[in-house]
Scaffold this motif. Structure first.
Motif, PDB file in Angstrom:
ATOM      1  N   GLY A 185       7.130  -7.689  -4.771  1.00 33.02           N
ATOM      2  CA  GLY A 185       7.907  -8.452  -3.798  1.00 33.02           C
ATOM      3  C   GLY A 185       9.327  -7.947  -3.669  1.00 33.02           C
ATOM      4  N   GLY A 186       9.942  -7.592  -4.800  1.00 33.32           N
ATOM      5  CA  GLY A 186      11.306  -7.078  -4.759  1.00 33.32           C
ATOM      6  C   GLY A 186      11.387  -5.695  -4.151  1.00 33.32           C
ATOM      7  N   LEU A 187      10.543  -4.778  -4.621  1.00 33.81           N
ATOM      8  CA  LEU A 187      10.586  -3.402  -4.125  1.00 33.81           C
ATOM      9  C   LEU A 187      10.244  -3.337  -2.641  1.00 33.81           C
ATOM     10  N   GLU A 188       9.250  -4.097  -2.219  1.00 31.60           N
ATOM     11  CA  GLU A 188       8.837  -4.047  -0.822  1.00 31.60           C
ATOM     12  C   GLU A 188       9.826  -4.747   0.106  1.00 31.60           C
ATOM     13  N   THR A 189      10.520  -5.761  -0.409  1.00 29.00           N
ATOM     14  CA  THR A 189      11.588  -6.384   0.377  1.00 29.00           C
ATOM     15  C   THR A 189      12.745  -5.404   0.556  1.00 29.00           C
ATOM     16  N   ILE A 190      13.084  -4.706  -0.510  1.00 29.94           N
ATOM     17  CA  ILE A 190      14.141  -3.694  -0.437  1.00 29.94           C
ATOM     18  C   ILE A 190      13.778  -2.624   0.600  1.00 29.94           C
ATOM     19  N   ALA A 191      12.544  -2.151   0.543  1.00 27.33           N
ATOM     20  CA  ALA A 191      12.109  -1.132   1.505  1.00 27.33           C
ATOM     21  C   ALA A 191      12.142  -1.666   2.931  1.00 27.33           C
ATOM     22  N   THR A 192      11.791  -2.937   3.102  1.00 26.98           N
ATOM     23  CA  THR A 192      11.818  -3.544   4.439  1.00 26.98           C
ATOM     24  C   THR A 192      13.243  -3.613   4.972  1.00 26.98           C
ATOM     25  N   VAL A 193      14.189  -3.973   4.122  1.00 26.74           N
ATOM     26  CA  VAL A 193      15.596  -4.004   4.537  1.00 26.74           C
ATOM     27  C   VAL A 193      16.064  -2.611   4.944  1.00 26.74           C
ATOM     28  N   ARG A 194      15.644  -1.592   4.202  1.00 22.28           N
ATOM     29  CA  ARG A 194      16.010  -0.220   4.571  1.00 22.28           C
ATOM     30  C   ARG A 194      15.372   0.194   5.889  1.00 22.28           C
ATOM     31  N   MET A 195      14.135  -0.215   6.118  1.00 25.17           N
ATOM     32  CA  MET A 195      13.499   0.079   7.403  1.00 25.17           C
ATOM     33  C   MET A 195      14.306  -0.526   8.543  1.00 25.17           C
ATOM     34  N   MET A 196      14.815  -1.733   8.350  1.00 22.62           N
ATOM     35  CA  MET A 196      15.623  -2.384   9.375  1.00 22.62           C
ATOM     36  C   MET A 196      16.904  -1.600   9.623  1.00 22.62           C
ATOM     37  N   ALA A 197      17.523  -1.144   8.533  1.00 26.82           N
ATOM     38  CA  ALA A 197      18.780  -0.405   8.657  1.00 26.82           C
ATOM     39  C   ALA A 197      18.577   0.963   9.312  1.00 26.82           C
ATOM     40  N   GLU A 198      17.469   1.613   8.968  1.00 26.19           N
ATOM     41  CA  GLU A 198      17.206   2.964   9.466  1.00 26.19           C
ATOM     42  C   GLU A 198      16.437   2.970  10.789  1.00 26.19           C
ATOM     43  N   LYS A 199      16.021   1.790  11.235  1.00 28.53           N
ATOM     44  CA  LYS A 199      15.213   1.665  12.461  1.00 28.53           C
ATOM     45  C   LYS A 199      13.983   2.565  12.381  1.00 28.53           C
ATOM     46  N   THR A 200      13.335   2.525  11.229  1.00 29.68           N
ATOM     47  CA  THR A 200      12.167   3.349  10.958  1.00 29.68           C
ATOM     48  C   THR A 200      11.126   2.536  10.199  1.00 29.68           C
ATOM     49  N   ILE A 201       9.876   2.560  10.670  1.00 26.85           N
ATOM     50  CA  ILE A 201       8.800   1.874   9.970  1.00 26.85           C
ATOM     51  C   ILE A 201       8.013   2.885   9.152  1.00 26.85           C
ATOM     52  N   ILE A 202       7.852   2.576   7.853  1.00 25.06           N
ATOM     53  CA  ILE A 202       7.044   3.414   6.970  1.00 25.06           C
ATOM     54  C   ILE A 202       5.572   3.069   7.202  1.00 25.06           C
ATOM     55  N   PRO A 203       4.715   4.070   7.424  1.00 26.36           N
ATOM     56  CA  PRO A 203       3.296   3.786   7.676  1.00 26.36           C
ATOM     57  C   PRO A 203       2.542   3.445   6.397  1.00 26.36           C
ATOM     58  N   THR A 204       1.328   2.975   6.552  1.00 25.80           N
ATOM     59  CA  THR A 204       0.439   2.745   5.414  1.00 25.80           C
ATOM     60  C   THR A 204      -0.165   4.077   4.997  1.00 25.80           C
ATOM     61  N   ALA A 205       0.138   4.506   3.789  1.00 18.32           N
ATOM     62  CA  ALA A 205      -0.408   5.782   3.309  1.00 18.32           C
ATOM     63  C   ALA A 205      -1.913   5.669   3.095  1.00 18.32           C
ATOM     64  N   ASN A 206      -2.616   6.764   3.339  1.00 22.19           N
ATOM     65  CA  ASN A 206      -4.061   6.887   3.110  1.00 22.19           C
ATOM     66  C   ASN A 206      -4.899   6.023   4.052  1.00 22.19           C
ATOM     67  N   LEU A 207      -4.287   5.533   5.115  1.00 22.15           N
ATOM     68  CA  LEU A 207      -5.038   4.758   6.102  1.00 22.15           C
ATOM     69  C   LEU A 207      -5.495   5.707   7.212  1.00 22.15           C
ATOM     70  N   ALA A 208      -6.683   6.284   7.018  1.00 22.47           N
ATOM     71  CA  ALA A 208      -7.216   7.249   7.982  1.00 22.47           C
ATOM     72  C   ALA A 208      -8.207   6.616   8.936  1.00 22.47           C
ATOM     73  N   ASP A 209      -8.922   5.592   8.444  1.00 22.65           N
ATOM     74  CA  ASP A 209      -9.986   4.967   9.230  1.00 22.65           C
ATOM     75  C   ASP A 209      -9.921   3.457   9.032  1.00 22.65           C
ATOM     76  N   PRO A 210      -9.110   2.751   9.836  1.00 21.05           N
ATOM     77  CA  PRO A 210      -8.995   1.301   9.668  1.00 21.05           C
ATOM     78  C   PRO A 210     -10.366   0.618   9.700  1.00 21.05           C
ATOM     79  N   ALA A 211     -10.618  -0.230   8.725  1.00 18.47           N
ATOM     80  CA  ALA A 211     -11.894  -0.939   8.662  1.00 18.47           C
ATOM     81  C   ALA A 211     -12.040  -1.850   9.871  1.00 18.47           C
ATOM     82  N   PRO A 212     -13.258  -2.075  10.349  1.00 18.42           N
ATOM     83  CA  PRO A 212     -13.454  -2.953  11.501  1.00 18.42           C
ATOM     84  C   PRO A 212     -12.797  -4.317  11.326  1.00 18.42           C
ATOM     85  N   GLU A 213     -12.878  -4.863  10.115  1.00 15.12           N
ATOM     86  CA  GLU A 213     -12.303  -6.189   9.857  1.00 15.12           C
ATOM     87  C   GLU A 213     -10.778  -6.157   9.747  1.00 15.12           C
ATOM     88  N   CYS A 214     -10.204  -4.951   9.749  1.00 12.83           N
ATOM     89  CA  CYS A 214      -8.746  -4.807   9.662  1.00 12.83           C
ATOM     90  C   CYS A 214      -8.171  -4.097  10.885  1.00 12.83           C
TER      91      CYS A 214
END
Length: 410
Positions: free
Chosen positions: A343-372
């Motif tokens: 929760g802490g690390l990911e909140t920190i990363a989210t704040v940095r994404m806001m500051a940098e106007k950049t969204i970090i993608p989900t790594a290793n997501l090559a084929d999104p599951a039908p349910e996702c």
């Protein structure tokens, strides 16, 4: 009722990438993996995963030895992170020792390594003669909060959250509520954990650990992917300084972001299987606390650990609430699941994404599951202005948490 506005003025991180927020951000931006084979996991009977996210060597010596004597790795991680966050916030002894400054930090349990060492000696010798007096302070459930409070000379309220994977997010949320209610002016908050074979073993016994990545550690954690098969366990710490906005402005502190909403609700339907409906209620309550609509959220940092059931339930709740327009990503494909630190690390990363106007993608997501696939999965670095972000964390026992974070400047 919010009596005070709550802002973030400091952030500190220890992660599988190393020490520091800049190191964390650099790893995410460059798509590096923090997962590797762990020698300590080899040779343990019945344990299938041999991988995880270990923190590289950090300079624990910046914490005086008199405090380190009662600290295990998780408290040391938290101490290093706290020093970074406090330095960025510009807090000195005058603020730290004031009763209007408190602390809200937790871990899943106390130090498992210390427990192992204690019982290895006790069961072998049937004696406590060789046990050091400092060992208990590493084992107790509030070890992280207590050690950090002593190290930083905190005299305000100290909260020791222990809510498994929701620990870090709930710690931040409770700190936010303490300031918003006018009970404290400053709160140091977040979570920390250390990796131990029993942590990995727990998820393996529950059939919730990834078991297919031993030959490809970097590709093992696959949130939302059709081939996902479980959690990759990691360690670290993420610590933030939250502050009454008036206090921060009076001090001339840099305001990194504002927390505008929080919710923590229980899903009492099942100890281990998450409910999309319960997750949706938690998200809705956080948005209501923030007094905004789903359409105002520009980015969602998902809990998504890579388990078949958990990812599907969260994706369903997100699709029901936001449709497929709002970008969604999970950071656990990069560094695994850092447990109470997530929760802490990911909140920190989210704040940095806001500051940098950049969204970090989900790594290793090559084929999104039908349910996702009904949500807007981010598959590559994306330039985007983020005014409001949602941060989710969920835990065994049905402990659901959501934070709403607002960017405060352009």
């Amino acid at each position: 009722m919010h009596l005070q506005r709550v802002v973030i003025t400091g952030m500190g991180a220890v992660s599988p990438y190393g020490c520091g927020v800049e190191t964390l951000w650099d790893g995410f931006v460059n798509g590096r993996s923090g997962i590797s084979r762990i020698p300590e996991l080899e040779g343990i009977g019945g344990l299938r995963p041999q991988i995880g996210g270990k923190v590289p060597a950090c300079n624990a010596g910046i914490i005086p030895r008199k405090f380190r004597r009662t600290m295990s790795d998780l408290s040391i991680f938290a101490g290093i992170s706290a020093l970074e966050a406090i330095a960025q916030a510009g807090l000195g002894p005058e603020q730290l020792e004031d009763m209007r400054t408190g602390l809200s930090v937790g871990s899943t349990i106390g130090s498992t390594m210390t427990l192992e060492n204690f019982f290895a000696s006790f069961l072998r010798e049937r004696s406590i003669e060789g046990i050091r007096s400092t060992e208990f302070f590493k084992i107790m459930n509030h070890t992280c909060a207590a050690n950090l409070a002593q190290f930083l000379s905190i005299s305000g309220r100290v909260l020791a959250v222990s809510a498994a994977c929701s620990t870090g997010c709930q710690s931040i949320g409770l700190a936010y509520e303490a300031i918003a209610a006018g009970k404290q002016d400053i709160m140091i908050c977040g979570g920390a954990d250390e990796l131990h074979p029993l942590t990995v073993g727990t998820f393996d016994i529950l059939d919730a650990a990834s078991i297919s990545g031993n030959d490809d550690p970097a590709g093992a954690s696959r949130p939302f992917d059709a081939s996902r098969n479980g959690v990759v366990c990691s360690e670290g710490a993420g610590i933030l300084v939250l502050e009454n906005r008036d206090s921060a402005m009076k001090r001339g502190a840099e305001i990194l972001a504002e927390i505008t909403g929080f919710s923590s609700l229980c899903d009492s339907g099942n100890m281990a299987s998450p409910s999309a409906e319960a997750i949706g209620r938690c998200i809705a309550a956080a948005l209501d606390d923030s007094n905004i609509s789903p359409a105002q959220i520009d980015y969602i940092n998902a809990h998504a650990t890579g388990t078949p059931q958990g990812d599907a339930a969260e994706a369903s709740a997100l699709e029901e609430t936001f449709g497929n327009a709002t970008p969604v990503s999970s950071l656990k494909g990069h560094i695994g699941h850092t447990m109470a630190a997530s929760g802490g690390l990911e909140t920190i990363a989210t704040v940095r994404m806001m500051a940098e106007k950049t969204i970090i993608p989900t790594a290793n997501l090559a084929d999104p599951a039908p349910e996702c696939s009904g949500i807007n999965n981010v598959l590559q670095l994306q330039a985007r202005k983020i005014t409001y972000a949602l941060k989710n964390n969920f835990a065994f026992g049905g402990i659901n948490t959501s934070l709403v974070i607002r960017r405060t400047n352009d």
